[in-house]
Enzyme design. Sequence first.
Site, PDB file in Angstrom:
ATOM      1  N   GLU A  26       0.934  -0.973  -0.101  1.00  0.00           N
ATOM      2  CA  GLU A  26      -0.131   0.110   0.041  1.00  0.00           C
ATOM      3  C   GLU A  26       1.065   0.998   0.160  1.00  0.00           C
ATOM      4  O   GLU A  26       0.470   2.036  -0.261  1.00  0.00           O
ATOM      5  CB  GLU A  26      -0.884   0.314   1.056  1.00  0.00           C
ATOM      6  CG  GLU A  26      -1.974  -1.537   1.206  1.00  0.00           C
ATOM      7  CD  GLU A  26      -2.865  -0.897   2.577  1.00  0.00           C
ATOM      8  OE1 GLU A  26      -4.118   0.238   2.142  1.00  0.00           O
ATOM      9  OE2 GLU A  26      -3.409  -1.843   2.656  1.00  0.00           O
ATOM     10  N   LYS A 227      18.658   5.031   8.947  1.00  0.00           N
ATOM     11  CA  LYS A 227      18.402   3.999   8.360  1.00  0.00           C
ATOM     12  C   LYS A 227      20.022   3.368   8.738  1.00  0.00           C
ATOM     13  O   LYS A 227      20.974   4.680   8.625  1.00  0.00           O
ATOM     14  CB  LYS A 227      18.434   3.954   6.762  1.00  0.00           C
ATOM     15  CG  LYS A 227      16.841   4.250   6.252  1.00  0.00           C
ATOM     16  CD  LYS A 227      16.636   4.709   4.606  1.00  0.00           C
ATOM     17  CE  LYS A 227      17.467   5.624   4.336  1.00  0.00           C
ATOM     18  NZ  LYS A 227      17.175   5.631   3.285  1.00  0.00           N
ATOM     19  N   ASP A 252      18.556   2.228  -3.016  1.00  0.00           N
ATOM     20  CA  ASP A 252      20.232   1.818  -3.681  1.00  0.00           C
ATOM     21  C   ASP A 252      21.137   0.829  -2.442  1.00  0.00           C
ATOM     22  O   ASP A 252      22.566   0.358  -3.305  1.00  0.00           O
ATOM     23  CB  ASP A 252      20.389   3.057  -4.230  1.00  0.00           C
ATOM     24  CG  ASP A 252      20.968   3.905  -3.879  1.00  0.00           C
ATOM     25  OD1 ASP A 252      20.297   4.232  -2.950  1.00  0.00           O
ATOM     26  OD2 ASP A 252      22.186   4.629  -4.271  1.00  0.00           O
TER      27      ASP A 252
END
Lengths: 306, 306
Positions: A26, A227, A252
């Site tokens: 979603e 992250k 990436d």
Amino acid sequence: MSSDERSSVAQLLSTGNARNLFDSVEAFLFDCDGVIWKGGKLIDGVADTLEMLRSKGKKVVFVTNNSSKSRRQYAEKFHSLGITVSEDEIFSSSFAAAMFLKVNNFSPEKKVYVIGEDGILEELQLAGFTGLGGPEDGKKTGDLYVHYPIDHDKSVGAVVVGVDRYINYYKLQYGTLCVRENPGCLFIATNRDAVGHFTETQESPGAGCMVAAMCGSTEKEPILVGKPSTFMMDFLLKKFQFGCSKMCMVGDRLDTDILFGQSAGCRTLLVLSGVTTQSILQDPSNGIQPDYYTAKVSDLLELLGP
Amino acid sequence: MSSDERSSVAQLLSTGNARNLFDSVEAFLFDCDGVIWKGGKLIDGVADTLEMLRSKGKKVVFVTNNSSKSRRQYAEKFHSLGITVSEDEIFSSSFAAAMFLKVNNFSPEKKVYVIGEDGILEELQLAGFTGLGGPEDGKKTGDLYVHYPIDHDKSVGAVVVGVDRYINYYKLQYGTLCVRENPGCLFIATNRDAVGHFTETQESPGAGCMVAAMCGSTEKEPILVGKPSTFMMDFLLKKFQFGCSKMCMVGDRLDTDILFGQSAGCRTLLVLSGVTTQSILQDPSNGIQPDYYTAKVSDLLELLGP
């Protein structure tokens, strides 16, 4: 998806599995550098792909480790590249650093020293904190401070380190003094990416370089808010009604984007338009396998149709 | 001394054990920063202690991790502080970096990029190598290179990283490009000291900061030529006829000086006049115990007499 399946090798995105992925997801979470753009240039087909996803009712969210900009500045960059994005669709590590202090009840009476660019200072200010350093201290490159001790503010309670193209000895010394000498001073890293793209053609040292420098002089490890830490995921989960398994992280980098997505329980798609090549992905030494991989974001459009 | 004895706690230097140490040792190896001087100031009693040791026929040698100076520049610093030292009594990590290239037959046709100060460049030149970078690139702090790729010399075959008070993004980017993109390019660290004293009163980031920054962006580990690696010891052994057990390493750092001495099989004496306090030494988390410890070098003179 079980962990057994996850440890198997990444599948090349194809008409069949792209449809399956699309139907079960979603929200698409996109990294920016190397995925949406490279340096100041949009990667081919990105605009049309985002439009297609939105037109089919999918949420799009941008989760970037690059701390040089605030969310407002990122929205401006998107607009300048012809893509309309609202600030609350953007989760940058500069924002994450400010939110980390907020949710941990960092006292607004304490100050925050910034080794990084103005995106961090702007997010700190929006969150009600007082930032020091940043671009201002990038000018302190003369001989003046080298032979004399420098005074550091004893009310600095956190040092936030992100990518800093104006890194210098003064900033490293100031930040080191705060972390080593101010009791309880936090050492927060926006991210630890080794390199990134400030220009389309060349990799340049990323926040991992500045963060490592501070680790080297403080002999401490930072709190990571970007992250692959899942700190930013908490905000995403509060925002959306569906769970992580309904999200797909598109990035990436294996050690940040893909690891971040997997740690949070998201589906993961590696694009080869940034720092990771197919040979890195398929090297036996690589232990991080996304669910899927493909050349670039617009392959979604090509495989799924408009 | 057996390894069992070595792992026991350090003994405070006293009249009895100082005599025993003195009689069994033929050369005293001194670290400089925090042992001989602090910033630009000689530590009390050092000159008289060195004179006493020499008058009793002991060799004195200076083994310093600080790469900011060449041996010639160190000899000048000693002279300016009233102590006569010849260049060949000095073993600096700047010299070690040049010697490492020499003994490993580094081609003089290749170049060496330096993230560090002019001591490294001077030692490279004396050894017949071509150095680039260093102080010259410390001036490249403007906006010019930030938005454009930079060209790096493909003939750079080694990057040497030491303490650099003029560290900037340009140097980090240049060094990173060489290590990541020039095939076989060596990454050499003079040392990894977290902090050092450039002024008498304040600790400042040491080479460990710049080296870590390069590790962060290159994702590689360096070849270490300074303490605690025993590379410099090879030169000492060639110079003297006696073995390591006849040497005593005197230093202020556990993780460089004391470890270096122990790794080479020397006796070790920690002085508390630099970065290590008695509480750090005696903290249960510290696993590096010198044979002896004392407040400062001149305690040798006080305990042994003139």
